[in-house]
Write a protein that holds these residues in place. Sequence first.
Motif, PDB file in Angstrom:
ATOM      1  N   UNK A 401       0.800  -1.247   0.000  1.00 42.51           N
ATOM      2  CA  UNK A 401       0.000   0.000   0.000  1.00 42.51           C
ATOM      3  C   UNK A 401       0.827   1.289   0.000  1.00 42.51           C
ATOM      4  N   UNK A 402       2.081   1.208  -0.431  1.00 41.59           N
ATOM      5  CA  UNK A 402       2.929   2.406  -0.414  1.00 41.59           C
ATOM      6  C   UNK A 402       2.692   3.303  -1.635  1.00 41.59           C
ATOM      7  N   UNK A 403       2.212   2.705  -2.730  1.00 45.35           N
ATOM      8  CA  UNK A 403       1.873   3.537  -3.892  1.00 45.35           C
ATOM      9  C   UNK A 403       0.442   4.014  -3.683  1.00 45.35           C
ATOM     10  N   UNK A 404       0.347   5.136  -3.034  1.00 45.87           N
ATOM     11  CA  UNK A 404      -0.959   5.688  -2.694  1.00 45.87           C
ATOM     12  C   UNK A 404      -1.574   6.351  -3.918  1.00 45.87           C
ATOM     13  N   UNK A 405      -2.815   6.776  -3.759  1.00 46.44           N
ATOM     14  CA  UNK A 405      -3.502   7.476  -4.841  1.00 46.44           C
ATOM     15  C   UNK A 405      -2.678   8.696  -5.290  1.00 46.44           C
ATOM     16  N   UNK A 406      -2.147   9.429  -4.318  1.00 47.78           N
ATOM     17  CA  UNK A 406      -1.366  10.646  -4.637  1.00 47.78           C
ATOM     18  C   UNK A 406      -0.122  10.292  -5.454  1.00 47.78           C
ATOM     19  N   UNK A 407       0.526   9.200  -5.076  1.00 51.22           N
ATOM     20  CA  UNK A 407       1.755   8.800  -5.780  1.00 51.22           C
ATOM     21  C   UNK A 407       1.420   8.401  -7.219  1.00 51.22           C
ATOM     22  N   UNK A 408       0.398   7.561  -7.387  1.00 52.15           N
ATOM     23  CA  UNK A 408       0.031   7.100  -8.738  1.00 52.15           C
ATOM     24  C   UNK A 408      -0.459   8.292  -9.573  1.00 52.15           C
ATOM     25  N   UNK A 409      -1.234   9.167  -8.964  1.00 48.64           N
ATOM     26  CA  UNK A 409      -1.699  10.349  -9.704  1.00 48.64           C
ATOM     27  C   UNK A 409      -0.536  11.254 -10.115  1.00 48.64           C
ATOM     28  N   UNK A 410       0.444  11.358  -9.239  1.00 47.81           N
ATOM     29  CA  UNK A 410       1.621  12.171  -9.586  1.00 47.81           C
ATOM     30  C   UNK A 410       2.339  11.554 -10.783  1.00 47.81           C
ATOM     31  N   UNK A 411       2.480  10.230 -10.788  1.00 45.68           N
ATOM     32  CA  UNK A 411       3.111   9.546 -11.930  1.00 45.68           C
ATOM     33  C   UNK A 411       2.289   9.781 -13.200  1.00 45.68           C
ATOM     34  N   UNK A 412       0.964   9.727 -13.051  1.00 47.00           N
ATOM     35  CA  UNK A 412       0.084   9.857 -14.222  1.00 47.00           C
ATOM     36  C   UNK A 412       0.051  11.291 -14.738  1.00 47.00           C
ATOM     37  N   UNK A 413       0.279  12.255 -13.855  1.00 46.69           N
ATOM     38  CA  UNK A 413       0.267  13.641 -14.350  1.00 46.69           C
ATOM     39  C   UNK A 413       1.581  13.960 -15.064  1.00 46.69           C
ATOM     40  N   UNK A 414       2.634  13.203 -14.749  1.00 48.31           N
ATOM     41  CA  UNK A 414       3.936  13.461 -15.389  1.00 48.31           C
ATOM     42  C   UNK A 414       4.103  12.693 -16.695  1.00 48.31           C
ATOM     43  N   UNK A 415       3.377  11.570 -16.812  1.00 52.40           N
ATOM     44  CA  UNK A 415       3.631  10.659 -17.938  1.00 52.40           C
ATOM     45  C   UNK A 415       2.342  10.261 -18.643  1.00 52.40           C
ATOM     46  N   UNK A 416       2.443  10.211 -19.987  1.00 51.33           N
ATOM     47  CA  UNK A 416       1.310   9.731 -20.765  1.00 51.33           C
ATOM     48  C   UNK A 416       1.003   8.272 -20.405  1.00 51.33           C
ATOM     49  N   UNK A 417       2.073   7.468 -20.348  1.00 54.04           N
ATOM     50  CA  UNK A 417       1.907   6.065 -19.963  1.00 54.04           C
ATOM     51  C   UNK A 417       2.867   5.758 -18.808  1.00 54.04           C
ATOM     52  N   UNK A 418       2.461   6.012 -17.586  1.00 51.36           N
ATOM     53  CA  UNK A 418       3.365   5.709 -16.466  1.00 51.36           C
ATOM     54  C   UNK A 418       3.552   4.194 -16.317  1.00 51.36           C
ATOM     55  N   UNK A 427       0.581 -10.962  -2.368  1.00 50.75           N
ATOM     56  CA  UNK A 427      -0.341  -9.904  -2.794  1.00 50.75           C
ATOM     57  C   UNK A 427      -0.563  -8.859  -1.693  1.00 50.75           C
ATOM     58  N   UNK A 428      -0.625  -9.319  -0.444  1.00 47.16           N
ATOM     59  CA  UNK A 428      -0.876  -8.399   0.674  1.00 47.16           C
ATOM     60  C   UNK A 428       0.219  -7.339   0.798  1.00 47.16           C
ATOM     61  N   UNK A 429       1.426  -7.628   0.277  1.00 47.14           N
ATOM     62  CA  UNK A 429       2.532  -6.676   0.403  1.00 47.14           C
ATOM     63  C   UNK A 429       2.730  -5.848  -0.873  1.00 47.14           C
ATOM     64  N   UNK A 430       1.912  -6.061  -1.881  1.00 49.33           N
ATOM     65  CA  UNK A 430       2.075  -5.304  -3.141  1.00 49.33           C
ATOM     66  C   UNK A 430       1.919  -3.814  -2.859  1.00 49.33           C
ATOM     67  N   UNK A 431       2.754  -2.997  -3.484  1.00 46.98           N
ATOM     68  CA  UNK A 431       2.746  -1.553  -3.230  1.00 46.98           C
ATOM     69  C   UNK A 431       1.430  -0.915  -3.654  1.00 46.98           C
TER      70      UNK A 431
END
Length: 569
Positions: A401-418, A427-431
């Motif tokens: 759960x370390x890749x939070x909504x904010x982190x993924x959104x930041x990646x998506x705002x910087x890149x067309x295809x992050x 699975x329980x430890x997936x970011x």
Amino acid sequence: MADGVEDVYGEDSATLDQSFTPWTISVASGYSLMRDPRHNKGLAFTEKERDAHYLRGLLPPVVLSQELQEKKMMNIIRQYTVPLHRYMAMVELQETNERLFYKLLVDNVEELLPIVYTPTVGEACQKFGSIFKHPQGLYISLKEKGKILEILNNWPERTVKVIVVTDGERILGLGDLGCQGMGIPVGKLSLYTALGGVCPSQCLPITIDVGTNNEKLLDDEFYIGLRQKRATGKEYADLLQEFMCAVKQNYGEKVLIQFEDFANHNAFELLARYSSTHLVFNDDIQGTASVVLAGLLSALRLLGGTLADHTFLFLGAGEAGTGIAELIALEISEQNGKPIEENRKQIWLVDSKGLIVASRKDSLQDFKKPWAHDHEPIAELKNAVEALKPTILIGTSGVGKQFTKEVVEAMASLNEKPLIMALSNPTSQAECTAEEAYTWSEGRAIFASGSPFDPFEYNGKTFIPGQANNAYIFPGFGLGVIMAGSTRVRDDMLLAASKALVSQVTEEHYEKGMIYPPFKNIRKISANIAAKVAAKAYELGLASHLPQPEDLVKSAEKYMYSPVYRSYR
Ligand SMILES: O=C([O-])CC(=O)C(=O)O
Ligand SMILES: [Mg+2]
């Protein structure tokens, strides 16, 4: 090699040198033949075999084909809705009828991989003591100090070619599971056979038990290991040294020792210490690096550019993170001819204390130091994304759960295809989950994870997440090493494995957004990886099986174990 000979002992006949084995194996009685998992065929023993091997009356009259047995077992497995129950049914099968177990695994790999491997194997290790019925593999504890060679001799097989060994200190992203980590070497070696075709009799799972610091396990009445805190320092190093020497003495120079799920501090040290004297491979550092590099090279088809055009940010700077980072830098150096130090500069790592930067160098462990670039300190991952503008984000933190909504959104705002890889297992430890990556990036992310996620539909489009798991690499890699009789593992062999894997991704896969080929073709994939790894070993002068076969893919395919039953004379 594994096929063709009709023999009462199947493919294992060559291994039954009685002068070596500490006991004799007798198939005089049909009763014991049926109870030997390596030779048992259950209701598939033919009329002729029932007569010749004293089986009359011990079986009901019906004779079933292996296909029908397979269908029946799959029906049984599918009736269990709890994954752990499926795992237990599979172990039971492995311990009663090995060929049927492998037939199931080979024919139903996509369905059964999440059972015998991540994520279910993780839960199995956590509960290993409570579900433990059949001891599998070899246990070497501090109690056996000074006697390891003797213990290796208790193992019945003489032609061991691959050992997967753990000390249980970092089982997947689940932490210290002590002796109960045995599920991992057993699972990895099942994949060596099912996915890479290495004969089961050539595979040896080992757990080294030096204690555990897991209080919960120490208090668990069903815990199977030594009830003490982990030995460290000289006591630990001496036991491992004895183990490494005993393996070489017992099985020779050409047994591949795969280190698995050791804690960072020991993993790097063991690899450095033994890579010049033994045939060693660290799956978490090298296998993971090879599979991720393959995914990146493959993703370039969708992203465009070369690796050198990208900026990489890792969350997690342990075995997987630094191993992948180093292999990326090495590959870029092969491509642009610049020194590796130069190419490391576009790769950034964040650990539990924040971005790894030059000002932290004095307090960093050695394996992190190459990644301490000049930059001001940044504590939060999201701020690191905004400051460094990575095109590729890779999670190897072991923490979910370390890749939070904010982190993924930041990646998506910087890149067309992050490109987002959430590699921690299970699975329980997936970011983050596949659903989160696709939803938060509004369907633009290219996503892969260490443990499997189901396809996900977003805005009418189906996304197929990739499984960036070293299971694509180590079975074929090990097969290549064995085939060539290679005496050492080199980074160039890892690069060869990555490229062989990429070559198996087709246009049809790319059209579906996939960066890895499906696991259902894994034996073909493994044969190709084995061939390229073996070819590299020959090229580097490390191969001892001479002369080099003309067609290495064909040799690999020929070498592969077939789980189809033998006929007994
Ligand atoms: O076992 C797996 O699924 C991959 C791996 O090596 C790990 O997570 O340690
Ligand atoms: Mg591992």
